[in-house]
Write a protein that holds these residues in place. Structure first.
Motif, PDB file in Angstrom:
ATOM      1  N   ARG A 123       0.981  -1.125   0.070  1.00  0.00           N
ATOM      2  CA  ARG A 123      -0.143  -0.172  -0.105  1.00  0.00           C
ATOM      3  C   ARG A 123       0.969   1.466   0.106  1.00  0.00           C
ATOM      4  O   ARG A 123       0.585   2.206  -0.661  1.00  0.00           O
ATOM      5  N   ALA A 124       2.021   1.253   0.595  1.00  0.00           N
ATOM      6  CA  ALA A 124       2.729   2.575   0.637  1.00  0.00           C
ATOM      7  C   ALA A 124       3.378   2.793  -0.638  1.00  0.00           C
ATOM      8  O   ALA A 124       3.624   3.927  -0.922  1.00  0.00           O
ATOM      9  N   MET A 125       3.715   1.549  -1.345  1.00  0.00           N
ATOM     10  CA  MET A 125       4.338   1.870  -2.796  1.00  0.00           C
ATOM     11  C   MET A 125       3.202   2.279  -3.682  1.00  0.00           C
ATOM     12  O   MET A 125       3.538   3.285  -4.552  1.00  0.00           O
ATOM     13  N   VAL A 126       1.994   1.732  -3.532  1.00  0.00           N
ATOM     14  CA  VAL A 126       1.163   2.088  -4.462  1.00  0.00           C
ATOM     15  C   VAL A 126       0.544   3.458  -4.295  1.00  0.00           C
ATOM     16  O   VAL A 126       0.386   4.242  -5.139  1.00  0.00           O
ATOM     17  N   VAL A 127       0.148   3.721  -3.050  1.00  0.00           N
ATOM     18  CA  VAL A 127      -0.783   4.862  -2.739  1.00  0.00           C
ATOM     19  C   VAL A 127       0.240   6.290  -2.565  1.00  0.00           C
ATOM     20  O   VAL A 127      -0.073   7.099  -2.995  1.00  0.00           O
ATOM     21  N   LYS A 128       1.208   5.946  -1.587  1.00  0.00           N
ATOM     22  CA  LYS A 128       2.257   6.979  -1.421  1.00  0.00           C
ATOM     23  C   LYS A 128       3.403   7.070  -2.153  1.00  0.00           C
ATOM     24  O   LYS A 128       4.041   8.093  -2.064  1.00  0.00           O
ATOM     25  N   SER A 129       3.694   6.060  -2.929  1.00  0.00           N
ATOM     26  CA  SER A 129       4.746   5.889  -3.784  1.00  0.00           C
ATOM     27  C   SER A 129       6.391   6.337  -2.933  1.00  0.00           C
ATOM     28  O   SER A 129       7.112   7.031  -3.156  1.00  0.00           O
ATOM     29  N   ALA A 130       6.313   5.597  -1.653  1.00  0.00           N
ATOM     30  CA  ALA A 130       7.185   5.761  -0.768  1.00  0.00           C
ATOM     31  C   ALA A 130       8.426   5.018  -1.082  1.00  0.00           C
ATOM     32  O   ALA A 130       8.645   3.905  -1.574  1.00  0.00           O
ATOM     33  N   ASN A 131       9.597   6.039  -1.326  1.00  0.00           N
ATOM     34  CA  ASN A 131      10.681   5.650  -1.531  1.00  0.00           C
ATOM     35  C   ASN A 131      11.666   4.698  -0.734  1.00  0.00           C
ATOM     36  O   ASN A 131      12.229   3.676  -1.023  1.00  0.00           O
ATOM     37  N   ASP A 132      11.439   5.100   0.536  1.00  0.00           N
ATOM     38  CA  ASP A 132      11.909   4.209   1.515  1.00  0.00           C
ATOM     39  C   ASP A 132      11.612   2.887   1.646  1.00  0.00           C
ATOM     40  O   ASP A 132      12.169   1.846   1.772  1.00  0.00           O
ATOM     41  N   VAL A 133      10.239   2.615   1.357  1.00  0.00           N
ATOM     42  CA  VAL A 133       9.613   1.301   1.642  1.00  0.00           C
ATOM     43  C   VAL A 133      10.130   0.402   0.272  1.00  0.00           C
ATOM     44  O   VAL A 133      10.521  -0.507   0.557  1.00  0.00           O
ATOM     45  N   ALA A 134      10.230   1.372  -0.971  1.00  0.00           N
ATOM     46  CA  ALA A 134      10.499   0.441  -2.140  1.00  0.00           C
ATOM     47  C   ALA A 134      12.073   0.048  -1.993  1.00  0.00           C
ATOM     48  O   ALA A 134      12.406  -1.136  -2.516  1.00  0.00           O
ATOM     49  N   VAL A 135      12.879   0.881  -1.449  1.00  0.00           N
ATOM     50  CA  VAL A 135      14.367   0.347  -1.370  1.00  0.00           C
ATOM     51  C   VAL A 135      14.336  -0.815  -0.443  1.00  0.00           C
ATOM     52  O   VAL A 135      15.092  -1.779  -0.524  1.00  0.00           O
ATOM     53  N   ALA A 136      13.722  -0.671   0.783  1.00  0.00           N
ATOM     54  CA  ALA A 136      13.637  -1.578   1.753  1.00  0.00           C
ATOM     55  C   ALA A 136      13.036  -3.007   1.117  1.00  0.00           C
ATOM     56  O   ALA A 136      13.790  -4.296   1.380  1.00  0.00           O
ATOM     57  N   VAL A 137      12.040  -3.014   0.325  1.00  0.00           N
ATOM     58  CA  VAL A 137      11.526  -4.235  -0.408  1.00  0.00           C
ATOM     59  C   VAL A 137      12.712  -4.693  -1.316  1.00  0.00           C
ATOM     60  O   VAL A 137      12.913  -5.976  -1.278  1.00  0.00           O
ATOM     61  N   GLY A 138      13.244  -3.823  -2.037  1.00  0.00           N
ATOM     62  CA  GLY A 138      14.202  -4.145  -2.985  1.00  0.00           C
ATOM     63  C   GLY A 138      15.326  -4.997  -2.341  1.00  0.00           C
ATOM     64  O   GLY A 138      16.066  -6.011  -2.807  1.00  0.00           O
ATOM     65  N   GLU A 139      15.863  -4.392  -1.083  1.00  0.00           N
ATOM     66  CA  GLU A 139      17.075  -5.210  -0.588  1.00  0.00           C
ATOM     67  C   GLU A 139      16.685  -6.354   0.079  1.00  0.00           C
ATOM     68  O   GLU A 139      17.578  -7.418  -0.064  1.00  0.00           O
ATOM     69  N   TYR A 140      15.407  -6.547   0.649  1.00  0.00           N
ATOM     70  CA  TYR A 140      14.883  -7.666   0.981  1.00  0.00           C
ATOM     71  C   TYR A 140      14.904  -8.805   0.060  1.00  0.00           C
ATOM     72  O   TYR A 140      15.336  -9.794   0.269  1.00  0.00           O
ATOM     73  N   LEU A 141      14.245  -8.389  -1.098  1.00  0.00           N
ATOM     74  CA  LEU A 141      14.012  -9.493  -2.288  1.00  0.00           C
ATOM     75  C   LEU A 141      15.544  -9.786  -3.123  1.00  0.00           C
ATOM     76  O   LEU A 141      15.500 -10.743  -3.543  1.00  0.00           O
ATOM     77  N   GLY A 142      16.385  -8.576  -2.757  1.00  0.00           N
ATOM     78  CA  GLY A 142      17.674  -8.775  -3.681  1.00  0.00           C
ATOM     79  C   GLY A 142      18.828  -9.173  -2.738  1.00  0.00           C
ATOM     80  O   GLY A 142      20.027  -9.044  -2.993  1.00  0.00           O
ATOM     81  N   GLY A 143      18.562  -9.995  -1.721  1.00  0.00           N
ATOM     82  CA  GLY A 143      19.378 -10.755  -0.614  1.00  0.00           C
ATOM     83  C   GLY A 143      20.376  -9.478  -0.202  1.00  0.00           C
ATOM     84  O   GLY A 143      21.525  -9.790   0.101  1.00  0.00           O
ATOM     85  N   GLY A 144      19.744  -8.344   0.279  1.00  0.00           N
ATOM     86  CA  GLY A 144      20.426  -7.186   1.096  1.00  0.00           C
ATOM     87  C   GLY A 144      21.118  -6.208  -0.110  1.00  0.00           C
ATOM     88  O   GLY A 144      21.731  -5.400   0.519  1.00  0.00           O
ATOM     89  N   SER A 145      20.787  -6.492  -1.411  1.00  0.00           N
ATOM     90  CA  SER A 145      21.396  -5.588  -2.203  1.00  0.00           C
ATOM     91  C   SER A 145      20.605  -4.978  -3.148  1.00  0.00           C
ATOM     92  O   SER A 145      19.865  -5.589  -4.032  1.00  0.00           O
ATOM     93  N   GLU A 146      20.379  -3.795  -3.285  1.00  0.00           N
ATOM     94  CA  GLU A 146      19.354  -2.937  -4.126  1.00  0.00           C
ATOM     95  C   GLU A 146      19.980  -3.169  -5.447  1.00  0.00           C
ATOM     96  O   GLU A 146      19.096  -3.505  -6.517  1.00  0.00           O
TER      97      GLU A 146
END
Length: 349
Positions: A123-146
């Motif tokens: 919801r944060a990425m869709v509604v707010k377009s939150a950059n901090d959340v998107a990067v956190a998700v990227g790091e999590y799915l990327g094994g710690g690396s954006e």
């Protein structure tokens, strides 16, 4: 014996003839100029019939542009895949690193060590377009690396047929190497809806509650145009105002992409105009509108467009199709269909 009032009789006859001619005259042709609220080097647009894959309108759709926060559509695609595979659940807590927390707004202002559950992250990425959340998700799915996640995003783009897209980060903040095309964004929009219909409802949300406060969104097309059910907006200074819009009503399903508009309101007006144009009978007319770009004067004919593959400053050179080789005459008329019902824009997965 001469007839009385010969002049009056002649006048009546002339007026009757003029009325007959006026009645037989066809109505004026529909508006032949389409106002484009963007500079030509930033503008790109496409309208696709999502049911058939047929391209209904297209200008510069294969020209590389900066995606801005449309990037988060791919971040969400990757997160939805992780949900489907069982790698995460909607309750999974995603940690926020120093790097993620340091991203500039728009963001939810997390601190290092805090976490956010997957459902709220979506919801944060869709509604707010939150950059901090998107990067956190990227790091999590990327094994710690954006960076690793961005490489995964690009690989996924290639598998979907998005040949003009390269990702360098998970959120869409400025990077000269992060580019896409209007066509590729249409492909991604359709892929999200086709692959994850059970999650597509997120894109129709205009606000959500987080930590006891209401977070409002940026997509003013929601609720403004009947039938619009998503999906994402984006803006950085280099890109202008971008949007991918899904229209689904009365048996018609369209994906509309507008990139490079001068303002959010003008972008929305233009997207709405493209929807109405695509739904109306004029779409069957062989004639195409002439484009009048931002800053051009209606009193004079619009000059020829720049090359259809013209890139923004800093973009890497890209191979161009034969019809848009630099130096060839430019046209300010939309190109023919890129796809047909027999060759849909979205490849079969």
């Amino acid at each position: 014996m001469p007839r009385p009032f010969p002049f009056l009789q002649k006048l009546i006859a002339v007026l009757a003839l003029l009325a007959l001619v006026a009645g037989c005259t066809t109505a004026a042709p529909p508006e032949s100029v389409l106002t484009v609220p963007a500079q030509p080097q930033k503008y790109a647009a496409i309208v696709v019939d999502a049911s058939t894959g047929k391209t209904l309108f297209e200008v510069n759709s294969r020209s590389q542009r900066y995606p801005a926060s449309l990037t988060k559509m791919m971040t969400l695609y990757m997160l939805f895949e992780a949900l489907e595979s069982g790698r995460v659940t909607k309750e999974t807590r995603i940690p926020v690193s120093d790097h993620a927390a340091s991203q500039p707004p728009t963001k939810l202002r997390f601190r290092r060590g805090e976490t956010i559950d997957v459902d709220s992250a979506i919801r944060a990425m869709v509604v707010k377009s939150a950059n901090d959340v998107a990067v956190a998700v990227g790091e999590y799915l990327g094994g710690g690396s954006e960076d690793q996640f961005a490489a995964m995003m690009t690989a996924k783009a290639r598998s979907l047929g998005m040949s003009g897209t390269n990702f360098r980060n998970a959120c869409g903040l400025p990077d000269d190497g992060q580019v896409t095309t209007a066509r590729d964004m249409a492909v991604l929009g359709m892929a999200l809806e086709k692959r994850f219909p059970q999650h597509f409802h997120y894109f129709s949300e205009s606000d959500f509650m987080f930590r006891g406060r209401l977070v409002r969104g940026h997509n003013d097309m929601l609720g403004r145009v009947r039938g619009v059910d998503g999906i994402k907006t984006g803006y950085i200074r280099a890109s202008g105002y971008n949007i991918v819009t899904s229209y689904n009503a009365d048996g018609r399903h369209l994906i509309v992409v507008v990139m490079g508009a001068d303002t959010a309101r003008q972008r929305n007006d233009h997207a709405e105009a493209l929807i109405q144009r695509s739904l109306g009978p004029a779409i069957a007319d062989a004639s195409q509108p002439r484009l009048m770009y931002s800053g051009q004067q209606p009193a004079s004919p619009p000059p020829g467009l720049p090359q259809a593959d013209s890139a923004l400053p800093g973009l890497p050179p890209q191979p161009t199709p034969a019809s848009t080789v630099p130096g060839s005459p430019a046209s300010d008329f939309p190109s023919p269909d890129l796809a047909s019902p027999g060759a849909p824009l979205l490849p079969t997965q």
